[in-house]
Design a protein around this motif. Structure first.
Motif, PDB file in Angstrom:
ATOM      1  N   ALA A  38      54.539  36.193  37.074  1.00 31.39           N
ATOM      2  CA  ALA A  38      55.380  37.141  36.351  1.00 31.39           C
ATOM      3  C   ALA A  38      56.506  37.624  37.258  1.00 31.39           C
ATOM      4  N   ASP A  55      45.041  42.444  39.956  1.00 33.08           N
ATOM      5  CA  ASP A  55      46.414  42.768  40.355  1.00 33.08           C
ATOM      6  C   ASP A  55      47.251  41.562  40.752  1.00 33.08           C
ATOM      7  N   LYS A  57      49.624  38.555  39.925  1.00 35.53           N
ATOM      8  CA  LYS A  57      50.525  38.306  38.793  1.00 35.53           C
ATOM      9  C   LYS A  57      50.628  36.843  38.404  1.00 35.53           C
ATOM     10  N   PHE A  71      51.512  43.711  33.296  1.00 32.97           N
ATOM     11  CA  PHE A  71      52.261  44.265  34.417  1.00 32.97           C
ATOM     12  C   PHE A  71      53.612  44.816  33.958  1.00 32.97           C
ATOM     13  N   THR A 107      50.221  48.974  34.748  1.00 35.10           N
ATOM     14  CA  THR A 107      49.391  47.765  34.690  1.00 35.10           C
ATOM     15  C   THR A 107      48.104  48.041  33.925  1.00 35.10           C
TER      16      THR A 107
END
Length: 201
Positions: A38, A55, A57, A71, A107
């Motif tokens: 991302a 966490d 991406k 996110f 998030t």
């Protein structure tokens, strides 16, 4: 007088060790080839294998058991998502739906995705779509493929698997290490056979 340029046994062993180390590192690199990530600052929903860090991406479009991570969203803004089979039938109903509510850091993540009445999605191609509800409108889509290995007898590893369960928790580093051990074992076996053929102990 000419001198022999034959490499010593120590030199041969050092070269073999270097080659095995290079193969192991190369295998690790291939197993950990990067997937789509991302973009920083852009709201995005990505697909993660179960057991992958929340966490991270990176998007993982080839999965068995999986969940969704969001996110860069507005805190407390609800993200509604749905998954349909690909190619979808006309007016096909979603096979799985849910929502994610991001926390103060923007998030959030879903629980493991599963259709009603089943543990996981059947193997096949799917399309994930998502859209925010309340606040700025954000939406997107991703394709994914569910490919779970067939279970062996009594739910164990597939036949011929040598007792090693096909689990997505089997990390790339562990895979590379296993390959390296197999290669070292093969070299040791060939050496032993050659010594026996020469009649030496």
């Amino acid at each position: 007088m000419s001198t022999s340029s034959r490499p010593t046994r120590a030199g041969v062993r050092a070269s073999a060790t270097a080659v095995l180390a290079a193969l192991t590192v190369t295998g690790t690199g291939l197993l950990t080839a990067p997937a789509a990530v991302a973009a920083p600052g852009d709201p995005a929903v990505v697909i993660h294998k179960v057991g992958f860090p929340f966490d991270n991406k990176r998007n993982q479009p080839l999965v068995c058991d999986f969940y969704l991570s969001a996110f860069n969203f507005t805190p407390s803004q609800r993200i509604a998502w749905s998954i349909v089979r690909q190619p979808p039938a006309p007016a096909a109903a979603p096979i799985a739906t849910g929502d994610i509510t991001p926390g103060a850091d923007g998030t959030g993540h879903s629980t493991p995705v599963m259709p009603e009445g089943a543990v996981r999605l059947p193997n096949g191609e799917y399309v994930l779509t998502w859209r925010t509800v309340g606040g700025p409108v954000e939406e997107g889509r991703r394709t994914l493929r569910v490919a779970c290995p067939p279970a062996g007898p009594n739910g164990g590893p597939p036949a011929g698997g040598g007792g090693l369960a096909m689990s997505q928790d089997f990390s790339p580093v562990a895979g590379a290490a296993a390959s390296g051990l197999a290669a070292v074992g093969g070299v040791a076996y060939l050496r032993l056979r050659r010594r026996r053929a020469d009649g030496t102990a």
